[in-house]
Scaffold this active site. Structure first.
Site, PDB file in Angstrom:
ATOM      1  CE  LYS A   1       2.615  14.751   5.473  1.00 43.30           C
ATOM      2  NZ  LYS A   1       4.065  14.782   5.523  1.00 43.30           N
TER       3      LYS A   1
ATOM      4  N   GLY B   1       1.124   2.351   1.676  1.00 43.61           N
ATOM      5  CA  GLY B   1       2.354   2.030   2.404  1.00 43.61           C
ATOM      6  C   GLY B   1       3.266   3.236   2.379  1.00 43.61           C
TER       7      GLY B   1
ATOM      8  CB  CYS C   1       4.154   9.651   4.872  1.00 50.61           C
ATOM      9  SG  CYS C   1       5.636  10.618   4.543  1.00 50.61           S
TER      10      CYS C   1
END
Length: 440
Positions: A208, A261, A264
């Site tokens: 991720k 932005g 995450c």
């Protein structure tokens, strides 16, 4: 199999509804009673297309319910997904794991039968191994509790689609039993041919953050080139199109603009830098500091253009801001470049009027001194400068004629590169677009 989801924020609420849609009985748990009360009535506390309807449907069907009671969850569920937040530590780059640790500890206190805890939160590499030791130490005697890691890849605005038809699934597991449990949970998704990667904890955790770091790098790459085209001339969109035809590169995420932005990408690339520094391999990720720096400079560019178009000073000038969420189809204003620019202009003395189709309420909670209105026409009325800062479809459909009678002056900044600059200039507008040379 019965499923619990710990945390009912953006990730948790979406996952709980998705699991119910797949046919499971699901309990969503959160420590916030007000949030649980709203969700129990089928009311979603944030905007995400299609999710509210999904929650309402399964609350009514009885497959989905919500609670604040860990005892009820621990005695009932076979699989516990942990989807709580990992925000950036205040004043530091690292991720705050307080909520993840608390969720796992609370589950271990209350689980009374064999169970699998599955982490979905984005965490620094090494977290799962540490938590697995905690599980082994604290699980009640006589029951088997194990840990797996199953990272999420949700895009705000497409979360339901990404849950039910993801482009891949990743299982970080340490034994065959836990892999088979996850295969059972995701059987319907796997049956439609979704790629599955089964791996160790560390790789699952890194997937991720690696994906987010790559996307952030790609966005900052094209924005770095936009700084060049803004100086020497050229068309950044044509440059991006030409690059995108190279199959090794691809066109997606090569849109020059005000930058990325949200909750995450910014925090995840900073948390990754912090973690590799702890591991002594910080040089491997030094480039992410430049990625972050390029991204933040885009906000400075928006301020510079506003000052330039208004003769060098924004104080007392009427500025219309179109969009304050970090991206369209979301009401999320966390680390939003659009909201940051609007707030900075206000602090510089501008009279800033804001319209966002979904984000006004959240933005007002953070910066209440801005003037929020309920329509594009209201925002533009009498403005001396109009700035498109979030690329909602409503704004992408704008034409020079659609605003000309509302605004006080024909000045426009397209900070998302979605309008036809030549058409606006031909219609008599003083028009600036990111990645395009602007001559005052």
């Amino acid at each position: 199999m019965k499923i619990s989801v710990i945390g009912t924020g953006y990730l948790g609420a979406t996952h709980a509804a998705g699991m119910a849609e797949l046919g499971f009985e699901v309990i969503g748990l959160d420590v916030d009673p007000a949030k649980i009360e709203r969700l129990s009535q089928g009311i979603l506390p944030f905007h995400e297309p299609g999710l509210s309807e999904l929650i309402q449907r399964h609350v009514e069907s009885g497959r989905l319910r919500f609670t604040t009671d860990y005892t009820a969850v621990g005695e009932w569920a076979d699989v516990h997904f942990v989807g709580v937040g990992t925000p950036q530590i205040s004043g530091q780059y690292g991720a705050d794991l307080t909520y993840v640790n608390a969720a796992v500890d609370s589950l271990l206190e209350h689980i009374t039968k064999d169970a699998l805890i599955v982490g979905k939160s984005t965490v620094p590499v090494g977290t799962a191994a540490r938590l697995a030791e905690r599980v082994a130490e604290k699980a009640k005697e006589g029951i088997e509790v194990s840990l797996a890691w199953n990272p999420e890849f949700l895009r705000e605005g497409f979360a339901v689609e990404d849950t039910l038809t993801p482009d891949r699934l990743v299982f970080g597991v340490r034994n065959e039993r836990d892999e088979q449990t996850l295969r059972s949970v995701y059987a319907k998704i796997l049956d439609i041919g979704t790629p599955l990667i089964v791996t160790d904890f560390e790789t699952a955790e890194l997937v991720k953050v690696a994906a987010n770091a790559f996307l952030a790098t790609k966005i900052s790459f094209i924005n770095a080139f936009s700084e060049v085209t803004e100086t020497v001339g050229g068309d950044i969109r044509t440059l991006a199109d030409a690059l995108g035809h190279d199959t090794r590169i691809g066109r997606r995420f090569l849109n020059a603009g005000i930058g990325f932005g949200g909750g995450c990408l910014p925090k995840d690339i900073r948390a990754l830098q912090a973690r590799v520094s702890e591991l002594g391999v910080d040089r491997a990720m030094n480039f992410l500091a430049d990625v972050d720096d390029v991204n933040l400079r885009r906000r400075d560019r928006a301020i510079y253009l506003a000052e330039t178009m208004l003769g060098g000073d924004v104080k007392g000038r009427e500025v219309a801001v179109l969009g304050v969420t970090f991206k369209p189809e979301s009401d999320d204003v966390r680390d939003s470049p659009a909201l940051d620019v609007a707030a900075r202009l206000h602090e510089m003395g501008a009279e800033v009027t804001v319209y966002d189709p979904q984000g006004n309420a959240n933005a007002a909670g953070r910066f209440p001194r801005l003037n929020y209105v309920d329509s594009l026409a209201e925002a533009a009325r009498g403005s001396e400068l109009t700035m498109l800062l979030t690329e909602w479809n409503e704004f992408k459909a704008l034409t020079p004629q659609s605003l000309k009678d509302d605004v006080g002056a024909h000045r426009f900044i397209d900070a998302r590169n979605v309008l036809d600059a030549d058409a606006w200039e031909a219609a008599g507008w003083d028009f600036a677009a990111f990645g395009r040379k602007y001559d005052a």
